[in-house]
Design a protein around this motif. Structure first.
Motif, PDB file in Angstrom:
ATOM      1  N   ASN A   1     -19.237 -29.175 -31.670  1.00 43.69           N
ATOM      2  CA  ASN A   1     -20.103 -30.438 -31.396  1.00 43.69           C
ATOM      3  C   ASN A   1     -19.084 -31.703 -31.550  1.00 43.69           C
ATOM      4  O   ASN A   1     -19.884 -32.716 -31.430  1.00 43.69           O
ATOM      5  CB  ASN A   1     -21.169 -30.378 -32.027  1.00 43.69           C
TER       6      ASN A   1
ATOM      7  N   THR B   1     -16.850 -35.069 -31.265  1.00 41.22           N
ATOM      8  CA  THR B   1     -16.471 -35.853 -30.113  1.00 41.22           C
ATOM      9  C   THR B   1     -15.025 -35.746 -29.682  1.00 41.22           C
ATOM     10  O   THR B   1     -14.052 -35.951 -30.686  1.00 41.22           O
ATOM     11  CB  THR B   1     -16.787 -37.467 -30.447  1.00 41.22           C
TER      12      THR B   1
ATOM     13  N   ASP C   1     -19.521 -32.183 -23.393  1.00 35.85           N
ATOM     14  CA  ASP C   1     -19.283 -32.793 -24.735  1.00 35.85           C
ATOM     15  C   ASP C   1     -19.279 -34.206 -24.933  1.00 35.85           C
ATOM     16  O   ASP C   1     -18.986 -34.946 -24.066  1.00 35.85           O
ATOM     17  CB  ASP C   1     -17.669 -32.358 -25.490  1.00 35.85           C
ATOM     18  N   ASP C   2     -19.531 -34.748 -26.325  1.00 32.17           N
ATOM     19  CA  ASP C   2     -19.501 -36.199 -26.436  1.00 32.17           C
ATOM     20  C   ASP C   2     -18.031 -36.494 -26.245  1.00 32.17           C
ATOM     21  O   ASP C   2     -17.085 -36.018 -26.900  1.00 32.17           O
ATOM     22  CB  ASP C   2     -19.628 -36.307 -27.918  1.00 32.17           C
TER      23      ASP C   2
ATOM     24  N   ASP D   1     -23.837 -35.434 -22.575  1.00 32.15           N
ATOM     25  CA  ASP D   1     -23.559 -35.897 -23.868  1.00 32.15           C
ATOM     26  C   ASP D   1     -23.279 -37.309 -23.961  1.00 32.15           C
ATOM     27  O   ASP D   1     -23.168 -37.937 -22.861  1.00 32.15           O
ATOM     28  CB  ASP D   1     -22.474 -34.836 -24.326  1.00 32.15           C
TER      29      ASP D   1
ATOM     30  N   GLY E   1     -27.143 -38.089 -22.694  1.00 34.94           N
ATOM     31  CA  GLY E   1     -26.654 -38.609 -23.893  1.00 34.94           C
ATOM     32  C   GLY E   1     -26.664 -40.085 -24.103  1.00 34.94           C
ATOM     33  O   GLY E   1     -27.332 -40.814 -23.113  1.00 34.94           O
TER      34      GLY E   1
END
Length: 324
Positions: free
Chosen positions: A10, A12, A33-34, A65, A106
């Motif tokens: 998870n 960034t 994904d971030d 995200d 996100g």
């Protein structure tokens, strides 16, 4: 070990970007994904990137995200400048930035960027979802109207300049809809012939709050334009330079510390919105809304007894003036 693997999954992703192809690839990371994109100083045409349509019908990728784009970086991304004009996003074909997230969006954050002749339409969350945030920090919108749809909208040290009247943006430089709370502080709205800061007058949503503090609204058609179906609106205006408002229905809060006076920009024609000595915006803002240690250029935010209104702080310290 399982906890460590989950945290890593998870984390960034940080991407240093210096070409349009790398920008496209980095934005697409937010599908899964971030991602935080560090954009090297220069001008980038978004025409061949997914920013033209990221999410929504017909899109090739969905923003599930967090997406953060931060400009001003030197080559290699080892250091950066905070002010926005070194890093420009534009479109040679007249495209828009169009980000349409669904129920699993996100957050989106733009920082230290200029959008030049580039409208942006960003919608986060579906009708039954919430909690998403759009953040503009140290952003210059040059002839680039911006539409934001999210639960939380934060606008700080933004220059909203000379927006054309475009129907999809309700004639506003910045228009917001389907929100819960909005904060706008230390920003400049000027040269917008129709409206500057708006909540959507066609599809108003009730129950929202708008707090605008230490801003400069000057030479616009209408500075602040809001509509809500509620019997009263929750608009709080503190220590702004503001000329004209159309707030319907009237707010439960009376405006405090408003000035209707020429802010005396150094050279608005050259996009220099720093303040001349003698500007009424100097040392006249609200200390309660500081929350910032630096202005849009990266200079100290507080010089003197109170911060300056607008995006720039100039070197005038009224605590050192002695009257004899």
């Amino acid at each position: 070990l399982l906890v460590a693997l989950a945290s890593a999954a998870n984390a960034t992703q940080i991407r240093c970007v210096d070409t349009e192809a790398k920008l496209d690839a980095a934005v697409r990371v937010a599908t899964d994904d971030d991602v935080e994109i560090h954009l090297v100083q220069g001008t980038y045409d978004i025409d061949n990137t997914v920013l033209v349509r990221f999410g929504g019908l017909g899109a090739t990728a969905d923003p599930d995200d967090d997406l953060t784009i931060i400009g001003g970086y030197a080559s290699g991304c080892g250091s950066r400048l905070l002010e926005p004009f070194t890093t420009v996003l534009t479109s040679g074909s007249g495209n828009w930035i169009n980000i349409a997230g669904g129920d699993n969006s996100g957050n989106v954050r733009f920082e230290s960027l200029t959008l030049s002749d580039l409208p942006a339409f960003i919608e986060l969350g579906g009708p039954f979802s919430g909690g998403y945030r759009i953040t503009l920090s140290r952003v210059a919108l040059q002839r680039s109207p911006f539409r934001a749809e999210a639960s939380h909208i934060s606008i700080s040290q933004v220059l909203a300049l000379s927006a054309p009247s475009v129907s999809q943006f309700r004639g506003c430089a910045i228009v917001m809809t389907d929100m819960d709370d909005i904060e706008v502080f230390h920003s400049v709205f000027t040269g917008n012939a129709d409206k500057a800061l708006c909540t959507d007058p066609v599809d108003p949503s009730g129950g929202w709050t708008l707090a605008a503090t230490n801003n400069i609204f000057w030479n616009n058609g209408t500075d602040i334009y809001t509509r809500t179906p509620d019997s009263e609106s929750d608009v709080s205006l503190v220590d702004n330079i503001v000329v004209s408002t159309s707030i319907v229905p009237a707010s439960i809060h009376a405006a405090a510390g408003s000035l209707n006076a020429n802010p005396k920009f150094v050279d608005a024609a050259a996009d220099n919105y720093r303040l001349q000595v003698g500007s009424p915006a100097i040392n006249s803002g609200s200390n309660a809304a500081l929350g910032l240690s630096q202005d849009i250029d990266g200079n100290p935010r507080l010089i003197g007894s109170a911060p300056d209104r607008g995006a720039y702080e100039i070197n005038v310290d009224d605590t050192q003036i002695i009257t004899v």
